[in-house]
Design a protein around this motif. Sequence first.
Motif, PDB file in Angstrom:
ATOM      1  N   SER A   1      -0.637  -7.272   7.078  1.00 26.45           N
ATOM      2  CA  SER A   1      -0.767  -5.837   7.330  1.00 26.45           C
ATOM      3  C   SER A   1       0.576  -5.324   7.833  1.00 26.45           C
ATOM      4  CB  SER A   1      -1.858  -5.566   8.363  1.00 26.45           C
ATOM      5  OG  SER A   1      -1.440  -5.993   9.629  1.00 26.45           O
TER       6      SER A   1
ATOM      7  N   SER B   1     -10.121   0.162   1.761  1.00 31.31           N
ATOM      8  CA  SER B   1      -9.744  -0.466   0.502  1.00 31.31           C
ATOM      9  C   SER B   1      -8.677  -1.535   0.700  1.00 31.31           C
ATOM     10  CB  SER B   1      -9.264   0.583  -0.501  1.00 31.31           C
ATOM     11  OG  SER B   1      -8.333   1.443   0.097  1.00 31.31           O
ATOM     12  N   CYS B   2      -7.726  -1.324   1.643  1.00 32.45           N
ATOM     13  CA  CYS B   2      -6.545  -2.187   1.713  1.00 32.45           C
ATOM     14  C   CYS B   2      -6.454  -3.124   2.917  1.00 32.45           C
ATOM     15  CB  CYS B   2      -5.287  -1.334   1.706  1.00 32.45           C
ATOM     16  SG  CYS B   2      -4.898  -0.691   0.085  1.00 32.45           S
TER      17      CYS B   2
ATOM     18  N   THR C   1      -8.372  -5.546  -1.273  1.00 34.23           N
ATOM     19  CA  THR C   1      -7.780  -6.794  -0.788  1.00 34.23           C
ATOM     20  C   THR C   1      -8.619  -7.999  -1.192  1.00 34.23           C
ATOM     21  OG1 THR C   1      -7.056  -5.533   1.119  1.00 34.23           O
ATOM     22  CG2 THR C   1      -6.823  -7.905   1.264  1.00 34.23           C
TER      23      THR C   1
ATOM     24  N   SER D   1      -7.768   0.004   6.624  1.00 32.32           N
ATOM     25  CA  SER D   1      -8.205   0.803   5.475  1.00 32.32           C
ATOM     26  C   SER D   1      -9.398   0.143   4.772  1.00 32.32           C
ATOM     27  CB  SER D   1      -7.040   0.958   4.493  1.00 32.32           C
ATOM     28  OG  SER D   1      -7.528   1.091   3.180  1.00 32.32           O
TER      29      SER D   1
ATOM     30  N   ARG E   1      -2.709   9.475   1.698  1.00 35.38           N
ATOM     31  CA  ARG E   1      -3.936   9.206   2.445  1.00 35.38           C
ATOM     32  C   ARG E   1      -4.930  10.350   2.258  1.00 35.38           C
ATOM     33  NH1 ARG E   1      -3.627   8.498   7.976  1.00 35.38           N
ATOM     34  NH2 ARG E   1      -5.229   6.901   7.939  1.00 35.38           N
TER      35      ARG E   1
ATOM     36  N   CYS F   1      -1.777   2.679  -4.521  1.00 33.66           N
ATOM     37  CA  CYS F   1      -2.870   3.208  -3.708  1.00 33.66           C
ATOM     38  C   CYS F   1      -4.146   3.084  -4.515  1.00 33.66           C
ATOM     39  CB  CYS F   1      -2.636   4.659  -3.309  1.00 33.66           C
ATOM     40  SG  CYS F   1      -4.047   5.302  -2.384  1.00 33.66           S
TER      41      CYS F   1
ATOM     42  N   LEU G   1      -0.141  -4.605   3.383  1.00 34.66           N
ATOM     43  CA  LEU G   1      -1.322  -3.753   3.278  1.00 34.66           C
ATOM     44  C   LEU G   1      -1.529  -2.902   4.524  1.00 34.66           C
ATOM     45  CD1 LEU G   1      -3.312  -6.701   1.841  1.00 34.66           C
ATOM     46  CD2 LEU G   1      -3.107  -4.540   0.614  1.00 34.66           C
ATOM     47  N   ARG G   2      -2.244  -1.807   4.328  1.00 36.55           N
ATOM     48  CA  ARG G   2      -2.491  -0.869   5.419  1.00 36.55           C
ATOM     49  C   ARG G   2      -3.671  -1.347   6.284  1.00 36.55           C
ATOM     50  NH1 ARG G   2      -1.678   2.208   9.472  1.00 36.55           N
ATOM     51  NH2 ARG G   2      -3.393   3.615   9.893  1.00 36.55           N
TER      52      ARG G   2
ATOM     53  N   SER H   1       0.874  -1.165   0.000  1.00 38.58           N
ATOM     54  CA  SER H   1       0.000   0.000   0.000  1.00 38.58           C
ATOM     55  C   SER H   1       0.915   1.220   0.000  1.00 38.58           C
ATOM     56  CB  SER H   1      -0.866   0.012   1.252  1.00 38.58           C
ATOM     57  OG  SER H   1      -1.750  -1.079   1.239  1.00 38.58           O
TER      58      SER H   1
END
Lengths: 322, 316
Positions: free
Chosen positions: B147, B109-110, B133, B107, B19, B44, B103-104, B10
């Motif tokens: 993560s 999305s992630c 994801t 989030s 962000r 992103c 991955l974040r 990410s």
Amino acid sequence: MSEPIRERIRIGISACLAGQKVRYDGTNAKAEHLTGVLADHLELVPVCPEVGCGMGVPREAVRLVGTLEDNRLKGRQTGTDWTDAMRAWAESFLPELEKVRLCGFIFKAKSPSSGMGRVKVYAESGGQPASYAGVGLFAAMVMARFPLLPVEDDGRLHDVGLRANFIERIFTEHRWHVFLENGPTMKGLIDFHTRHKMLVRAHDVTGYRELGKLVAEGKRLNQDDLLRRYHERLARAMALKSTTRKNVDVLMHILGYFKKLLGPDEKRECLELIEHYRNGFVPLIVPVTLFNHFIRKYDVSYLRGQYYLNPHPLDLKLRNHA
Amino acid sequence: MSDSIKIGVSACVAGEKVRFDHTHRRNAYLTETLAKHVEFVPICPEIACGMGIPRELLRQVDCAGEIRLIAYESGKDLTAKMTKWARRVLKGLDKEGICGFVLRVHSPSCAVSKAKIHSTDGSPQRLGPGFFTRLLQENDPLLPVVSSEALQNAILRENFIRRVFVLHRWRALTARGLSIGNLVDFHTRHKMLIRAHDLRGYRELGHLLGESTLHNAETIFDAYGTLLFKSMTLKSTPSKNRDVLSHAAGYFKKDLDAEDKRELHAMITAYAKGKAPLLVPITLLNHYARKFRRPYLTQQYYLNPEPAELKLLNHV
């Protein structure tokens, strides 16, 4: 007369780090990395100079006021001056501490009484700190009275390297105390020196050579003088950090002892592991494990006595990081 | 396929200020240690599908069983846009041959598994993977994901690194064609490693290879890959490792004298009790494997990881 040295290694610690609720606001600052596995091997002697000199809990927070060289310990709001009270208390307390024979001290970072460096010093006029390089009042007195004592603070001890160094110093200091306790002789000193050779060398090659010379000339010196000089040089040497390069030097030196014992492939294996360690692929414990195996297998008594190869309890995990 | 290992990250945890509020969430382990040994492909999904910086926050909403990606305040629906973009980018990632994804956490999305999924009827939100994801894992179920937060944990970090390197070797294997002979070699060299993660999976994989014939290579490879990465996802524990180490020690039954055996078993016990790192018994086993010429052991990735793998496993 001081009490006999116990098996347990005593070190002083700021009481708040040990979990006592003695801070100005009635809280503690318990440091798990100091009171966990480490405390299983040590006897912690908690000290709080602020409570000791009668400030009570809870109390007004204090700070250093003045200049870096000349400052006083004062209440944050009221400006009550605690300098003389703490000095007087410490003067009477430090002789007590001397009897306990500490092997180290862990200070509370940034505390105006117990910080060993990097303490804020405020100007009389207030505002932003005039300096960030002050030393806590009590910490300064401890370090002046016991200049050879290994000291660290809770912040610096988060660093793997500094932590390993500090613990090696504590254990060495403890062995020195035991040596003195058992009635020091010239033979005893030579034995002590022999067993510490590799360890000292991993910290300070010059110190290692000077200590060797000192022991060699030892018979010509007055014994008290010799012991005092040896201890001082030893503590100074151990205070230097051991580095990958110094450790590689020691490992190669150890390998030399196996010249006639190991086959060509075993030697190659040792060299490969040392190279791996040098390049940061494996931690120090890897080559040391193999050497310890060879020492047992081939019964190399000189090396078996080396504290470098078995310096401290394994579960302190000091050599596990590349 | 190139030799360097690529992993997706990410973009915000790689340190890019992408962000919603123009900040980053740089992960020091990622950018200082991992970056030295693998190549990053920063992505992103929110920027890529056309949102700017700063931007509105997103959230996932469960609309009658279908999860939709919706802007927090304006209520704009980004589901179609993100899906379309993701399908395209996932094809690109397949071509790059990424072997893992960092991955974040949290989030929409992630996230790996801790993104909030809101409901429309006011019932409490639940947690699930982020929108991107989910598509990523549907596209390649074998891909190791983690993560950035989990990388701080030694066990989870080690597990991720191991899986990345196994996938890299798996990709190299399958790129050479579906040869059962090569698969058996692959399996042999991974045996101890798989066993340290999942004993049952290790046995099932062995049985699976036993069923191979000249004509079912594709089925066997598919089933093997799925099962292998399912096994590797399980954590290796001190007791599983002790089992593997004792098993390896058995190879020297006739070579070692009583003292040697005692030393080796004392090291294994010290490891199992948390008093010594795994590397201590492994060092001695490696020594014996070399001394007594046991090619089966010297070839084990468990005992001798690849250089970059070794460095990452031992470095904090």
